[in-house]
Design an enzyme around this catalytic site. Sequence first.
Site, PDB file in Angstrom:
ATOM      1  N   SER A 171       0.547  -1.057   0.199  1.00 40.73           N
ATOM      2  CA  SER A 171       0.129   0.133   0.089  1.00 40.73           C
ATOM      3  C   SER A 171       0.674   1.539   0.083  1.00 40.73           C
ATOM      4  O   SER A 171       1.649   1.278  -0.851  1.00 40.73           O
ATOM      5  CB  SER A 171      -1.122  -0.345   0.937  1.00 40.73           C
ATOM      6  OG  SER A 171      -1.592   0.854   0.978  1.00 40.73           O
ATOM      7  N   ASP A 203      -5.768  -3.195  -2.545  1.00 46.43           N
ATOM      8  CA  ASP A 203      -5.034  -3.179  -1.896  1.00 46.43           C
ATOM      9  C   ASP A 203      -4.221  -4.634  -1.160  1.00 46.43           C
ATOM     10  O   ASP A 203      -4.815  -5.340  -1.094  1.00 46.43           O
ATOM     11  CB  ASP A 203      -5.347  -2.297  -0.725  1.00 46.43           C
ATOM     12  CG  ASP A 203      -4.033  -1.470   0.443  1.00 46.43           C
ATOM     13  OD1 ASP A 203      -3.527  -2.019   1.060  1.00 46.43           O
ATOM     14  OD2 ASP A 203      -4.792  -0.638   0.144  1.00 46.43           O
TER      15      ASP A 203
END
Length: 271
Positions: free
Chosen positions: A46, A160
């Site tokens: 991320s 993510d």
Amino acid sequence: MKSNNKKRKKVGLALGSGGFRGSAHIGVIKVLLENDIPIDFVAGSSVGSLVGAHYCLFKDIKKTSDDFLKQQEKKYSYLRDLSFNDGFLSGKTFENDFRKLFVKSSFSDLKIPLSIISTDLVSGSSFIFNEGDLATAVRASISIPLAFSPLKFKDKFLVDGGMSNPVPDDVVRKMGADVVISVDLYNEYRLFHKQLDFSKVIMRSIEITLFNLSKNTLKDSDVVINPDSSNFSKDSGIRTYFSKDVFQAIMRNAEEETRKKISEIKKIIDL
């Protein structure tokens, strides 16, 4: 007396997910470099992939800090990238901006080996980028479900990286690191809001998942740095993503936490 012929231990850095807290990674790297701690491998998830990609490409932590501080002003433009299909934002504006930020670079251009973690919605497993276009990999890794549309990549739908591996210490270990330093941005996070709405419930649920998941993904870490940014969650969720003051305060906090670990790190690396 230490032998000059002794082979130096290779150091890997695992940069965890954490949204607006990402400037903490810059603070950590800055202090490691100030203390001559080598960084041989990086794995990022991320926001950790975003910071990791920039630093591994330019190998200039001041440039990383300056470039990301400038990006704070541009983030409001991303909110116009509306989709309302499989996410509030399409992610295309992010990806295009990343491509400019990384000067259209690929993994082969990096000065430090990097792995970027994303999560495949089809299999539920992590998908690791270590080749190809850098901006595409980072776009996949930062695509928080519902906030961003998943990235269609070959036969996968990628979101993510934090959803499957929020602190990828195992990945950087497999890259060849003898010593793994991990940065966990979800070490502490409390709910301060008394009034909840749809978005707060969703984001809080994701944060709880990442908080608990990160605790179970640190088994390959030799040293864990835990910058505490929980106090900033008292502010508006949107404000924290765009504020230069918050960016710099979190970075300073991370610098302080990293300095506390320097003696331990040097002992493990045998510097």
